[in-house]
Design a protein around this motif. Structure first.
Motif, PDB file in Angstrom:
ATOM      1  N   LEU A   1      47.868 -31.464  24.977  1.00 23.42           N
ATOM      2  CA  LEU A   1      47.176 -31.732  26.404  1.00 23.42           C
ATOM      3  C   LEU A   1      48.531 -32.004  27.723  1.00 23.42           C
ATOM      4  O   LEU A   1      47.756 -30.936  28.591  1.00 23.42           O
ATOM      5  CB  LEU A   1      46.541 -33.463  26.246  1.00 23.42           C
ATOM      6  N   ARG A   2      49.566 -32.357  27.373  1.00 26.13           N
ATOM      7  CA  ARG A   2      50.614 -31.986  28.585  1.00 26.13           C
ATOM      8  C   ARG A   2      51.134 -30.856  28.709  1.00 26.13           C
ATOM      9  O   ARG A   2      51.461 -30.105  29.943  1.00 26.13           O
ATOM     10  CB  ARG A   2      51.794 -32.665  27.782  1.00 26.13           C
TER      11      ARG A   2
ATOM     12  N   VAL B   1      37.966 -28.090  24.501  1.00 28.12           N
ATOM     13  CA  VAL B   1      37.949 -26.987  23.346  1.00 28.12           C
ATOM     14  C   VAL B   1      39.333 -28.079  22.970  1.00 28.12           C
ATOM     15  O   VAL B   1      39.709 -27.337  21.168  1.00 28.12           O
ATOM     16  CB  VAL B   1      39.046 -25.687  23.354  1.00 28.12           C
ATOM     17  N   LEU B   2      40.381 -28.868  22.770  1.00 26.95           N
ATOM     18  CA  LEU B   2      41.585 -29.013  22.380  1.00 26.95           C
ATOM     19  C   LEU B   2      41.483 -30.832  21.530  1.00 26.95           C
ATOM     20  O   LEU B   2      41.467 -30.126  19.646  1.00 26.95           O
ATOM     21  CB  LEU B   2      42.767 -28.895  22.840  1.00 26.95           C
ATOM     22  N   ILE B   3      40.341 -30.644  22.253  1.00 30.95           N
ATOM     23  CA  ILE B   3      40.413 -31.706  21.508  1.00 30.95           C
ATOM     24  C   ILE B   3      39.248 -31.854  20.276  1.00 30.95           C
ATOM     25  O   ILE B   3      39.115 -32.714  19.725  1.00 30.95           O
ATOM     26  CB  ILE B   3      39.072 -33.161  22.646  1.00 30.95           C
ATOM     27  N   ALA B   4      38.170 -31.159  20.372  1.00 26.80           N
ATOM     28  CA  ALA B   4      37.394 -30.785  19.678  1.00 26.80           C
ATOM     29  C   ALA B   4      38.056 -30.689  18.674  1.00 26.80           C
ATOM     30  O   ALA B   4      37.327 -31.017  16.674  1.00 26.80           O
ATOM     31  CB  ALA B   4      36.328 -29.653  20.120  1.00 26.80           C
TER      32      ALA B   4
ATOM     33  N   MET C   1      42.423 -40.840  29.715  1.00 25.24           N
ATOM     34  CA  MET C   1      42.780 -41.792  30.793  1.00 25.24           C
ATOM     35  C   MET C   1      43.937 -40.359  31.153  1.00 25.24           C
ATOM     36  O   MET C   1      44.024 -40.750  32.247  1.00 25.24           O
ATOM     37  CB  MET C   1      44.201 -43.040  30.602  1.00 25.24           C
ATOM     38  N   VAL C   2      43.736 -39.383  31.158  1.00 26.58           N
ATOM     39  CA  VAL C   2      44.765 -38.607  30.895  1.00 26.58           C
ATOM     40  C   VAL C   2      43.661 -37.619  32.152  1.00 26.58           C
ATOM     41  O   VAL C   2      43.914 -37.537  33.283  1.00 26.58           O
ATOM     42  CB  VAL C   2      45.201 -37.274  29.808  1.00 26.58           C
TER      43      VAL C   2
ATOM     44  N   ILE D   1      52.373 -39.309  28.934  1.00 26.46           N
ATOM     45  CA  ILE D   1      52.411 -38.895  28.024  1.00 26.46           C
ATOM     46  C   ILE D   1      53.870 -38.213  27.678  1.00 26.46           C
ATOM     47  O   ILE D   1      54.708 -38.109  28.351  1.00 26.46           O
ATOM     48  CB  ILE D   1      51.684 -37.159  27.855  1.00 26.46           C
ATOM     49  N   ALA D   2      54.092 -39.371  26.602  1.00 26.45           N
ATOM     50  CA  ALA D   2      55.421 -39.520  26.075  1.00 26.45           C
ATOM     51  C   ALA D   2      56.217 -38.075  25.706  1.00 26.45           C
ATOM     52  O   ALA D   2      55.454 -37.466  24.722  1.00 26.45           O
ATOM     53  CB  ALA D   2      56.103 -41.169  25.308  1.00 26.45           C
ATOM     54  N   GLU D   3      57.848 -38.530  25.631  1.00 25.12           N
ATOM     55  CA  GLU D   3      58.376 -37.158  25.125  1.00 25.12           C
ATOM     56  C   GLU D   3      58.794 -38.293  24.145  1.00 25.12           C
ATOM     57  O   GLU D   3      58.956 -37.212  22.570  1.00 25.12           O
ATOM     58  CB  GLU D   3      59.061 -36.661  25.155  1.00 25.12           C
ATOM     59  N   ASP D   4      59.143 -39.830  24.029  1.00 26.73           N
ATOM     60  CA  ASP D   4      59.850 -40.115  22.347  1.00 26.73           C
ATOM     61  C   ASP D   4      59.334 -41.633  22.730  1.00 26.73           C
ATOM     62  O   ASP D   4      59.540 -42.227  23.484  1.00 26.73           O
ATOM     63  CB  ASP D   4      61.119 -40.230  23.210  1.00 26.73           C
ATOM     64  N   SER D   5      58.101 -41.716  21.536  1.00 24.03           N
ATOM     65  CA  SER D   5      57.375 -43.305  21.869  1.00 24.03           C
ATOM     66  C   SER D   5      58.333 -44.123  21.301  1.00 24.03           C
ATOM     67  O   SER D   5      58.180 -45.209  22.000  1.00 24.03           O
ATOM     68  CB  SER D   5      56.382 -42.998  20.824  1.00 24.03           C
TER      69      SER D   5
END
Length: 758
Positions: A15-16, A34-37, A154-155, A209-213
């Motif tokens: 998504l990012r 499309v990406l979510i599906a 949320m995004v 959106i995180a790069e490092d959780s």
């Protein structure tokens, strides 16, 4: 802790990448579905956006008929999509078509899909749309899949809120910019058109959106630890380090901050791939959506605490160590301040030349911030539920301090109507200014002194602007309330001298310190009281702390050297209290003479009639006092046992009720018989119809807010004092149990063509 969360993190990473692509908003939304599906192995993914007209419109889809995009709509509450939007909760079904809420839209081609998962697209607890996935097979979506879809929603919410998505026509834009209207309590007359400034602005989360959780989890834990520590310090070492209601409230606040469930939900949101800030916003948005739909007032009130806690945690994440300190805001031109509540000092911190209005979630007509708002001449409305969540910083807004309404993001028609209204009011004010030099008297020649209520230096220019006869009530406590520490004698003396200088030869009546009860000084220890309005306040506090009262009296006597000085004492309940206060003044006066200091050329001591017990000691008090002032706000409150700060009961009794008017008539008659001047101070005197009635009762001096002087003078110039007095006498003698004489007085005014209805 649930599941592995690998899927959501992969989805968010992709998504990012999509969000960073330089494409139009609609194309980006098409790629997102499309990406979510693909990520969720769903045969359908659709986004429905809530429009300004309240309908949900299909904005993007993968799997349904693409020709249905921007053509398929449903009402909020209609179908499964409408149910999700209405309830603001996920709906997870293995056989959607058997659900009673299912609504068939033939143009979409969705009849072959059985399983359904819909989640609300939320921002600040407000529903912006619905995100849906569907499959042909009968299946129930897992908790991880629900979590992934909520996080993705949320995004999309930020994308919708940005205003990038366009509607298919005027009136069909996404609802983030839809107009909103709310009605509360009119607090300060006027109309303000401008843009929203949040008193405690929400932190804008830009990176979702995180790069490092793992790093985000560490940031979250550090911020939580810092927030909890700052709350501990505030409670255990600050001004609240004592028992009482304030500490109990803060203890509940500390309990929320240490709630394990809240901390766990924040951690889980981070583990889905969100940044720590986005996780806080996501959890609070979900919480707000649920609690806004609660009917229990206690639970809804807790929403304020949780909002405050989330905002403090966001500030701790953005600026470690400053979680308890709100950000400062640069005021735009024509700023409308929106706050849950605030004190008078906080309002004075803002650039008053740019302030046009004030909107409060709390607040009453007699609260101190409202008194300051009136002094500044800005429109104010209170009792607007969840006002801070209704608006965004920079939103256009209209504040109607006459009707108690606010219009957020108003339509063109509404804005034009209010522009015309403002112009009309401006013309009216010009007409009032033209009356400034005319003597204030009734048509039959009865002179009525119209004076100002004041309390700050910013009030003083209104004397010349309005042509007021003087200051009938100078609230000396406001200087104490806006100061960071107890004002020294020299500072008090400087203020009182400035007031007398500004008034020139016009009279000024200073009321001694009226603090205690709800007027808590930030630097004085407050004792918890069950009924603070009836407790240790005003003259009671002054007599019990004579050094405080002596210091103020000394400053007043010094400042008035060689001039007339009028002092009155508030909240007097017995003659002995007035005697004790008068003795303090006499001793201070004698002390100044003894030490060779200038003293006032004349000294008059008066008493405020606010406590009903004094109504039965009028003969005795009139033998001692040089003048009376009726504090109509408190007298009405105490007479009817009504808390004027409680919105549920504050308007329960009309000041034009026979009981209250008889009370006021008795005070005026007794004072006139004793040859003592009597002034009425309070809201009742600032409304033309009520002012007409007061003239009929025998009052010849009224003190009011600056904005009311013009309209009251304009009304009284047409009133015949003898006629209204003769008309009211039989009304007061009636024994029919009427709750109010407003209708009769309004009819009289209409019959005489008097312009007193405002």
């Amino acid at each position: 802790m649930r599941g592995a969360y690998g899927g959501p993190r992969v989805l968010l990473r992709r998504l990012r990448e999509v969000m960073a692509e330089p494409v139009a908003a609609q194309e980006r939304l098409d790629r997102i579905v499309v990406l979510i599906a693909a990520n969720m192995v769903a045969e359908v993914c659709s986004v429905y956006v809530l429009r300004t007209d309240g309908d949900l419109e299909l904005y993007a889809t993968e799997g349904l008929n693409r020709a249905a995009v921007h053509r398929t709509t449903m009402h909020k509450g209609e179908g499964l999509v409408g149910l999700v939007a209405d309830e603001a909760e996920p709906v997870n079904l293995s056989d959607a078509q058997s659900h009673p809420a299912f609504s068939y839209k033939p143009e979409t081609g969705e009849e072959i899909y059985h399983s359904f998962l819909g989640v609300p697209i939320l921002r600040a607890g407000n529903t912006l749309g619905v995100l849906v996935v569907q499959n042909k097979s009968h299946r129930t979506y897992s908790d991880e899949e629900i979590e992934a879809l909520q996080t993705t929603a949320m995004v999309i919410a930020e994308m919708i809120a940005s205003g990038e998505l366009a509607g298919v026509g005027e009136g069909f834009e996404p609802a983030t910019r839809r107009p909103a209207h709310a009605t509360g309590l009119a607090l300060s007359e006027g109309i303000g058109l401008g843009h929203v400034v949040l008193h405690e602005p929400r932190v804008v989360v830009k990176k979702l959106i995180a790069e490092d959780s793992a790093a985000e989890l560490n940031r979250l834990e550090t911020a939580l630890t810092g927030l909890r520590a700052s709350i501990d310090v505030m409670i255990d070492e600050g001004d609240f380090a004592r028992t009482g209601e304030h500490r109990d409230v803060l203890e509940a606040f500390r309990m929320f901050a240490n709630d394990r469930g809240w901390g766990r939900r924040l951690q889980e949101a981070v583990l889905t791939g969100l940044t720590a800030e986005a996780a806080v916003e996501r959890v609070q948005s979900d919480t707000r959506a649920r609690m806004q739909r609660q009917t229990d007032p206690y639970l809804r009130e807790r929403l304020h605490d949780l909002d405050d806690l989330a905002n403090r945690l966001l500030r701790e994440l953005v600026s470690p160590g400053k979680g308890m300190i709100p950000e400062t805001t640069q005021l735009p031109e024509n700023a409308i301040l929106v706050a849950r509540s605030m004190g008078p000092a906080a309002l004075l911190d803002y650039d008053r030349t740019r302030l046009r209005g004030l909107v409060l979630e709390e607040g009453s007509a007699s609260s101190h911030v409202v008194i300051v708002a009136r002094a500044l001449g800005i429109a104010a409305v209170g009792q607007i539920e969840n006002a801070s969540a209704l608006v965004e910083s920079g939103d256009p807004i209209i504040v109607d301090g006459v009707s108690g309404e606010i219009h957020v993001r108003p339509t063109g028609d509404v804005e034009r109507a209010y522009v015309d209204k403002v112009r009309f009011r401006a013309r009216r004010q010009e007409q009032y200014r033209a009356l400034r030099e005319r003597p204030s008297e009734t048509r039959d020649g009865a002179k009525v002194s119209l004076m100002l209520n004041a309390g700050l230096l910013v009030d003083l220019p209104h004397l010349a602007e309005t042509g007021a006869a003087g200051i009938g009530l100078f609230r000396t406590e406001l200087q104490f309330m806006v100061a960071a520490s107890m004002p020294r004698t020299a500072a008090q003396q400087q203020l009182y001298r400035a007031v007398l200088d500004a008034a020139d030869d016009k009279p000024v009546t200073f009321r001694t310190l009226d603090v205690g009860g709800d007027k808590i000084l930030p630097y004085m220890r407050a004792e918890p009281e069950e009924n603070p309005a009836l407790g240790w306040r005003a003259i009671r506090l002054g007599l019990d702390r004579p050094a405080l009262l002596r210091t103020q009296i000394r400053a007043l006597l010094h400042a008035a050297g060689g001039r007339d000085l009028k002092i009155m004492f508030p909240m007097v309940a017995s003659v002995t209290e007035f005697d004790a206060a008068r003795d303090i003044v006499r001793r201070e006066h004698a002390r100044l003479i003894r030490h060779g200091h200038p003293v006032p050329s004349s000294l008059s001591l008066g008493v405020m009639i606010e406590v009903p017990s004094l109504l039965f000691q009028l003969d005795e008090i009139l033998e001692r006092a040089d003048f009376l002032s009726v504090g109509s706000n408190d007298l009405l409150q105490f007479l009817f046992a009504v808390d004027r700060g409680n919105a549920r009961v504050a308007g329960r009794f009309d000041p034009l009720s026979p009981a209250f008017l008889r009370t006021l008539a008795r005070v005026a008659r007794k004072a006139n018989e004793a040859g003592r001047p009597v002034t009425l101070c309070g809201e009742i005197g600032s409304r033309p119809l009520e002012a007409m009635a007061l003239v009929g009762l025998g009052y010849r001096a009224l003190s009011m807010s600056p904005a009311a002087i013009g309209q009251v003078k304009a009304a009284l110039l047409d009133v015949d004092a003898g006629e209204i007095s003769a008309f009211m006498q039989p009304l007061l003698e009636r024994r029919d149990g009427a709750a109010s004489l407003r209708a009769e007085l309004s009819e009289f005014a209409a019959r005489k063509n008097l312009q007193v209805e405002m």
